[in-house]
Motif scaffolding. Structure first.
Motif, PDB file in Angstrom:
ATOM      1  N   SER A  93      -2.735  -5.650   4.721  1.00 18.25           N
ATOM      2  CA  SER A  93      -1.837  -4.769   5.487  1.00 18.25           C
ATOM      3  C   SER A  93      -2.492  -4.161   6.722  1.00 18.25           C
ATOM      4  CB  SER A  93      -1.349  -3.628   4.588  1.00 18.25           C
ATOM      5  OG  SER A  93      -2.446  -2.795   4.228  1.00 18.25           O
ATOM      6  N   GLY A  94      -3.825  -4.140   6.733  1.00 26.33           N
ATOM      7  CA  GLY A  94      -4.496  -3.439   7.821  1.00 26.33           C
ATOM      8  C   GLY A  94      -4.353  -1.928   7.715  1.00 26.33           C
ATOM      9  N   SER A 124      -4.540   6.692   3.405  1.00 20.72           N
ATOM     10  CA  SER A 124      -3.287   7.138   4.013  1.00 20.72           C
ATOM     11  C   SER A 124      -2.065   6.497   3.333  1.00 20.72           C
ATOM     12  CB  SER A 124      -3.286   6.824   5.511  1.00 20.72           C
ATOM     13  OG  SER A 124      -3.626   5.473   5.706  1.00 20.72           O
ATOM     14  N   HIS A 125      -2.287   5.544   2.449  1.00 18.86           N
ATOM     15  CA  HIS A 125      -1.165   4.881   1.771  1.00 18.86           C
ATOM     16  C   HIS A 125      -1.437   4.795   0.265  1.00 18.86           C
ATOM     17  CE1 HIS A 125      -0.401   3.748   5.915  1.00 18.86           C
ATOM     18  NE2 HIS A 125       0.833   3.479   5.551  1.00 18.86           N
ATOM     19  N   ARG A 179      -1.339   2.201  -5.040  1.00 15.50           N
ATOM     20  CA  ARG A 179      -1.497   2.356  -6.492  1.00 15.50           C
ATOM     21  C   ARG A 179      -0.378   1.648  -7.238  1.00 15.50           C
ATOM     22  NH1 ARG A 179      -3.141   8.773  -7.213  1.00 15.50           N
ATOM     23  NH2 ARG A 179      -5.314   8.540  -6.628  1.00 15.50           N
ATOM     24  N   VAL A 180       0.850   1.872  -6.796  1.00 17.05           N
ATOM     25  CA  VAL A 180       1.994   1.263  -7.477  1.00 17.05           C
ATOM     26  C   VAL A 180       1.885  -0.264  -7.422  1.00 17.05           C
ATOM     27  CG1 VAL A 180       4.496   0.915  -7.346  1.00 17.05           C
ATOM     28  CG2 VAL A 180       3.545   3.224  -7.178  1.00 17.05           C
ATOM     29  N   ILE A 181       1.564  -0.790  -6.246  1.00 18.66           N
ATOM     30  CA  ILE A 181       1.489  -2.257  -6.115  1.00 18.66           C
ATOM     31  C   ILE A 181       0.380  -2.807  -7.018  1.00 18.66           C
ATOM     32  CG2 ILE A 181       1.087  -4.178  -4.529  1.00 18.66           C
ATOM     33  CD1 ILE A 181       2.073  -2.237  -2.266  1.00 18.66           C
ATOM     34  N   ASP A 207       6.261  -0.307   2.635  1.00 17.65           N
ATOM     35  CA  ASP A 207       5.633   0.913   3.170  1.00 17.65           C
ATOM     36  C   ASP A 207       4.318   0.602   3.870  1.00 17.65           C
ATOM     37  OD1 ASP A 207       7.654   2.303   2.059  1.00 17.65           O
ATOM     38  OD2 ASP A 207       6.513   2.966   0.306  1.00 17.65           O
ATOM     39  N   LEU A 208       3.706  -0.514   3.482  1.00 16.89           N
ATOM     40  CA  LEU A 208       2.438  -0.892   4.118  1.00 16.89           C
ATOM     41  C   LEU A 208       2.709  -1.796   5.311  1.00 16.89           C
ATOM     42  CD1 LEU A 208       0.413  -1.907   0.922  1.00 16.89           C
ATOM     43  CD2 LEU A 208       0.614   0.351   1.948  1.00 16.89           C
ATOM     44  N   GLY A 209       3.978  -2.033   5.589  1.00 12.38           N
ATOM     45  CA  GLY A 209       4.320  -2.929   6.684  1.00 12.38           C
ATOM     46  C   GLY A 209       4.208  -4.394   6.280  1.00 12.38           C
TER      47      GLY A 209
END
Ligand code: ATP
Ligand code: MG
Length: 668
Positions: A293-294, A299-300, A305-307, A346-348
């Motif tokens: 994701s870069g 910050s994410h 964690r969920v993934i 959410d991570l793009g």
């Protein structure tokens, strides 16, 4: 030591003490239709703890893969994942407290070198009503173990969890809690144990992150069982010591030890990390997500964690032969995968990425679990196939979303295609350009339901999409959505059962019992959780009841217990069940009869009353087509050939959709 080394060290430690290592059981229980997943190390061994002979002897050790779908909303705190490994050792009528506690202590302090100053333990405080003594035996063993390390272990009596927040640590090391924390039995509560049932005290070990300050949002003072994150429970030794008889509790002639400790939690203690995702079987997954994701974990955090958790769970489900589907285990697997893919947005990350992550997970486990290696390619194939299918769904859904919400510049009226005839009317039309989009209907929630129902487009994504595009949704979109959902459920239930509206149950006695139990539970949920609880669906089979209802958050284990207790109390009171017909308006408005959300009733409705002898108010008063039993005591009737009265037991509580919880319960 990393997690892999800790697992190996644990197995070796107990092998050196006469234990036989047994392979993990599959994530799907083989002989237990009441639960979807193996959720603890003891679950597959229960028959042996109850007396059956185990082919591998009386001392066993393993690492059991566990899945607790019910912990899904806890993923993201510092100590819960849906998938985890539970280290376990068992004595089947062999050694007892004086071996178990020193061994576990040795393992923690010598093998993996945890600082004993950071360890705290809990023991059972006793139960006067049932004449069960305080577990001073365990406490004395702990006192000596601490003393050998130069620690003067003060004993503190706490009692209930709530008392813990008032009493706090008080300089203690060994804490005594009541049965809700430190007593094990299958029934959950001492009072519910039938005669002949074994049970006993347990003793838990907690690790302290001494640099994590207490968070007073959880309660005034911190104590080992506080959920603020300063303490984590890393292991629990259950001592099956007593059996309940008609006359009271007696010591069992052969006593068992059942130990379970979270590998991930012990591993986080070993690296002194309050964050479980920093351990060696998790962090490489997070790193891969950072690369893909870069984006940075810092910050994410929640999304990563969920993934990481969900993909680890889905990988092991695939190893164990489950494939995504629309029911039972396959459905949970599909949900986990789709949720992981959604959080990747959410991570793009909007392109396929499982092909890169799943091999990382396989690498972490294949040395220790040959079945992971053997199935590696199959697992990857199963998961990426589901990812592709879901992305296809998403693309279609997105197109429809645009058609529905953004027929910009066209003034065209968009027709929502739907299964429900009534929705075949112009529902949404947009005028003007994107920036001053105006909906000419207030039925956005219904449109979102169509997207979900017809195209499988998750409503959470619709909401995000609307947000991204600056479309302001109606305040009541959720209620509209829920109404449609409830209608659809009622339709499909009616279709499936071939019965008329309200006819949720079939005609067998077992159906009737579950139907009656559903009414008792509905009223109990409202009494305990509040009047916002409204039925959103119900489904009954020979084996269980299932019930969906509105409630904004997870129902706590304590609340579930209270509900169980209340239902069992009504069964014991043997309420009389009868019905009468009323004009709908009278039933609903004057008499306040309960109904189901979104149900439309005719002019006259049948209302079932469940009332105790001599009571002036019924316990339950609910609109329903029936059929029911005649009196609630029938729910306790034992199976033929048995004299064990049945109890009402909630076996599952989980999220069903946004704001809707689902409970499954049984009589057993
Ligand atoms: P908690 O109260 O922290 O949720 P629990 O009472 O549900 O724990 P047990 O059922 O006693 O835990 O399970 C035994 C051990 O398994 C715990 O001591 C803990 O180390 C670990 N464990 C339980 N649930 C999880 C989870 N969701 N994720 C990781 N480890 C867990
Ligand atoms: Mg738990």
């Amino acid at each position: 030591m990393n997690a892999q080394e800790i697992r190996a060290a644990y197995l070796k430690f107990f092998e050196e003490r006469g234990h036989k290592t047994i392979p993990r059981a599959l994530l799907v229980p083989q002989n237990d239709p009441t639960t979807l997943f193996t959720g603890s190390g003891m679950q597959p061994l229960l028959p042996y703890l109850l007396g059956e002979e185990h082919p591998d002897g009386v001392r066993l050790v393993d690492s059991q893969t566990c899945l607790r779908a019910q912990d899904i909303e806890e993923v993201g705190d510092n100590r819960h994942t849906t998938f985890f490994e539970m280290l376990g050792n068992w004595s089947l009528g062999d050694y007892f407290k004086s071996d178990q506690l020193p061994w576990f202590w040795d393992f923690l302090t010598s093998s993996i070198r945890l600082d004993p100053n950071r360890l705290y333990v809990t023991c059972f405080i006793g139960d006067e009503a049932n004449n069960i003594p305080k577990d001073t035996e365990s406490a004395e063993i702990w006192t000596k173990l601490f003393k050998d390390q130069g620690i003067d272990a003060k004993q503190v009596e706490i009692g209930s969890e709530e008392d813990g927040y008032k009493k706090g640590m008080d300089g203690g090391r060994i804490f005594f809690y009541d049965a809700s924390k430190n007593w094990w039995c299958r029934a959950g509560k001492i009072a519910d144990m039938p005669a002949g049932e074994p049970g006993g005290p347990d003793s838990e070990v907690f690790f302290e992150f001494d640099f994590v300050p207490h968070n007073p949002e959880y309660g005034e003072l911190c104590h080992p069982n506080c959920d603020c994150g300063r303490f984590i429970e890393i292991g629990n030794s259950v001592f099956m010591e007593y059996v309940k008889r008609e006359t009271g509790f007696e010591k069992l002639p052969k006593q068992n030890v059942d130990f379970g400790g979270g590998l991930e939690r012990i591993s986080q203690a070993a690296i002194n990390s309050p964050d479980m995702f920093k351990i060696s079987v998790m962090w490489p997954i997070v790193e891969k997500l950072e690369t893909i994701s870069g984006k940075k974990y810092d910050s994410h955090t929640e999304s990563m964690r969920v993934i990481a958790d969900h993909l680890r769970a889905a990988t092991f489900l695939a190893v164990d032969g489950i494939v995504p589907s629309n029911k039972e285990q396959g459905y949970v697997m599909r949900r986990l995968l789709r949720r992981a893919i959604r959080f990747a947005f959410d991570l793009g990350v909007e392109q396929n990425f499982l092909e890169q992550v799943v091999p990382v997970i396989a690498d972490l486990y294949e040395n220790d679990y040959p079945e992971v290696k053997a199935n590696r390619q199959k697992v990857i194939d199963v998961l990426i196939k589901e990812e592709k299918a879901f992305r296809q769904t998403l693309r279609k859904g997105l197109k429809e979303f645009e058609k529905l919400f953004i027929s910009a510049d066209s003034n065209a009226t968009t027709v929502i295609p739907t299964v429900a005839e009534e929705s075949r009317k112009p529902a949404v039309s947009a005028t003007g350009s994107l920036d001053k989009l105006e909906m000419t209907t207030s039925k956005q929630g219904e449109a979102l339901f169509t997207l979900y129902d017809t195209y499988g487009f998750p409503v959470e994504l619709s909401v995000e999409e609307a947000f991204k595009r600056d479309i302001k949704l109606d305040a009541d979109w959720q209620a509209q959505f829920d109404t449609k959902m409830a209608e659809q459920r009622a339709r499909s239930q009616t279709a499936a059962k071939g019965t008329f509206k309200g006819g949720l149950g079939g005609q067998t006695m077992q159906h009737k019992k579950y139907h009656t139990a559903t009414h008792l539970m509905y009223q109990s949920l409202r009494t305990i959780l509040g009047d916002h609880v409204v039925q959103h669906g119900s489904n009954i089979t020979e084996e269980r009841l299932r019930f969906d209802f509105s409630h904004p958050e997870k129902v706590t284990p304590e609340q579930l217990k209270q509900v169980e207790d209340m239902v069992n109390e009504q069964i014991d009171k043997d309420l009389k069940v009868s019905f009468a017909e009323y004009p709908t308006k009278v039933a609903r408005e004057e008499k306040g009869a309960l109904g189901q959300f979104g149900d439309r009733y005719g002019d006259v409705v049948k209302v079932y009353t469940m009332i105790a002898d001599g009571a002036d108010k019924p316990f339950s008063f609910e609109i329903c087509g029936g059929p029911h039993v005649d009196h609630t005591g029938q729910l306790a009737e034992p199976d033929p050939g048995s004299d064990k009265p049945k109890r009402f037991k909630i076996v599952k509580e989980e999220s069903s959709s946004a704001g809707i919880r689902r409970i499954k319960a049984v009589l057993r």
